[in-house]
Design an enzyme around this catalytic site. Structure first.
Site, short mmCIF file in Angstrom:
data_model
loop_
_atom_site.label_atom_id
_atom_site.label_comp_id
_atom_site.label_asym_id
_atom_site.label_seq_id
_atom_site.Cartn_x
_atom_site.Cartn_y
_atom_site.Cartn_z
N ASP A 12 43.41 54.54 32.11
CA ASP A 12 44.46 53.68 31.58
C ASP A 12 43.95 52.84 30.42
OD1 ASP A 12 42.88 52.00 33.12
OD2 ASP A 12 44.46 51.43 34.51
N ARG B 81 43.69 52.03 24.36
CA ARG B 81 43.00 52.09 23.07
C ARG B 81 43.58 53.19 22.17
NH1 ARG B 81 38.98 50.71 26.74
NH2 ARG B 81 38.34 52.86 27.14
N ASP C 259 44.91 47.53 41.64
CA ASP C 259 43.71 47.85 42.42
C ASP C 259 43.62 46.97 43.67
OD1 ASP C 259 43.01 49.71 40.53
OD2 ASP C 259 41.54 48.45 39.53
N ASP D 125 46.12 46.31 35.77
CA ASP D 125 45.16 47.25 36.34
C ASP D 125 44.51 46.69 37.59
OD1 ASP D 125 43.18 49.04 36.91
OD2 ASP D 125 42.28 49.06 34.93
N HIS D 126 43.90 45.52 37.47
CA HIS D 126 43.19 44.94 38.61
C HIS D 126 44.17 44.48 39.69
CE1 HIS D 126 39.38 44.01 36.02
NE2 HIS D 126 39.73 45.26 36.03
N ASP E 149 43.35 55.46 37.05
CA ASP E 149 42.78 54.12 36.92
C ASP E 149 41.64 54.11 35.91
OD1 ASP E 149 42.47 51.34 37.77
OD2 ASP E 149 40.63 52.00 38.74
N ASN F 107 50.00 50.75 31.04
CA ASN F 107 50.37 50.21 32.35
C ASN F 107 51.20 51.20 33.15
OD1 ASN F 107 49.04 47.81 31.87
ND2 ASN F 107 50.86 46.72 31.18
#
Length: 399
Positions: A99, A104, A121, A117-118, A96, A49
């Site tokens: 990330d 992972r 965005d 994330d979204h 973006d 993040n």
């Protein structure tokens, strides 16, 4: 105040599994290896993040720079500013894209990552379109409004589609990949040739017999018109995927399609407001669209939270209040009533709407992040419990 995530839906966070389909040829054959190498610059101690946030901050920096040199989206900036815009947007898009890879690598993937994330965005999409309008020198016009709203419509439909299908679909041309690449190239071209390049009369370059039948559009206007036309098959594909998912899940297709109503209602109201308030459209459009951007991000954020927790699709909410109030104020003379905020004071109402939507969004974001972090026992911007075995194996593999 009711919680954004009721207690009964919290257990669904641990059941959530992210699924995505990316058909982009550029992602697969051009940028994939670049992203694989880029993610290695981030230490395994950095939370995914934080990568997302650092990318989004570059858009904020670009917007501040643009406000200094082109506050009305029509001024010509020094050439280096356009290159700075290109760099900032490219860095945002790159961060973006990696990330999730960073999550992972560190073994810290979680529903909060998708929300963060979204959520970022959804906040920056309006700002990027305003930067695009500045690169094109569109000014405070309907063309800028169209540019922003086409992008918001595409984003909302993708989010609504993911809610019903449980899969994020990225087509052959998507905003996070091709859109970022196109803006970067456009900004760099502007840095080389100047913004006047986008004022080229495209129709005038065609044979006279054909040009006489077409409206005269500049290169910039032609691109925006193309975006509008391209949105039609995109929306059709989203509704088709939703319909198929509803049939498979034995749910009402009509009810699912009705989930587009909150977005349509808000955008329609905003268009009406701008249509009957030319002073707002011509003199305060950047401020106005900033408030609309906050409202949009909140509306989309509620959909994302519902998707992560399996909650019902959110309908009209408190973020629609300033939009509907402002529209009612603008329409008051049409019905023989006086405006509470007349043309000279309407900017005060817009500032109030910006403050309200900004504060409401901040409350929503902080409250939801805190709720998810407490329930999953994680931190948002740092790694609370480092899975040593996973990180060590990933580090060994990377080396």
């Amino acid at each position: 105040m009711a919680p954004y995530i009721p207690q009964s839906y919290l257990p669904n966070l641990k059941k959530y599994k992210y699924q995505a389909v990316d058909k982009s040829l550029i992602s697969q054959y051009v940028l994939k290896e670049y992203w694989n190498q880029l993610v290695k610059i981030f230490p395994l101690t950095m939370a995914a993040n934080m990568v997302t946030l650092l990318g989004a901050l570059h858009i904020i920096a670009a917007m501040i720079l643009n406000h200094i040199y082109a506050p009305n989206l029509e001024e010509e900036c020094p050439r280096w500013v356009y290159f700075a815009h290109a760099a900032c947007v490219w860095i945002y898009g790159s961060f973006d894209a990696v990330d999730g890879k960073q999550a992972r690598r560190t073994g810290t993937s979680s529903p909060l990552g998708e929300l963060f994330d979204h959520g970022c965005d959804s906040l920056v999409v309006t700002l990027i379109m305003l930067l695009n309008a500045s690169v094109f020198q569109l000014g405070e016009t309907w063309w800028t409004v169209a540019l922003v709203f086409f992008a918001l419509a595409n984003f909302y439909m993708a989010t609504m589609e993911e809610y019903h299908t449980h899969v994020l679909f990225l087509g052959y041309f998507s905003g996070p990949v091709e859109g970022i690449l196109c803006f970067t190239l456009a900004a760099m071209a502007t840095g080389v040739y100047g913004p006047g390049f986008w004022a080229t009369d495209v129709v005038g370059l065609l044979p006279q017999t054909l040009a006489a039948r077409l409206p005269h559009l500049t290169l910039a206007q032609s691109i925006i018109a193309g975006m509008g036309l391209g949105l039609v098959p995109t929306v059709y594909a989203s509704f088709s995927n939703i319909a198929r998912a509803c049939r498979e899940q034995q749910k009402s297709t009509a009810a699912a399609f009705a989930d587009a109503v909150p977005f349509v209602a808000s955008i329609s109201s905003v268009v009406v407001w701008l249509a009957v308030s030319p002073d707002v459209r011509c003199n305060h459009l950047v401020l106005f669209l900033s408030f609309v951007g906050f409202a949009f991000s909140y509306i989309v954020g509620r959909v994302i939270v519902a998707h992560l927790t399996g909650a019902p699709f959110p309908k009209l909410n408190r973020m629609h209040i300033p939009i509907f109030v402002g529209t009612a104020n603008a329409l008051a003379p049409t019905f023989g009533a006086a405006k509470l905020f007349d043309a000279h004071n309407e900017v005060v109402l817009i500032w109030f709407c910006l403050a309200y939507t900004g504060a409401q969004y901040a409350h929503f974001a902080l409250e939801v992040i805190d709720t998810i972090c407490n329930y999953l026992d994680i931190n948002c911007l740092t790694i609370k419990h480092k899975p040593v075995a996973t990180a060590a194996a990933t580090s060994k593999k990377s080396s």
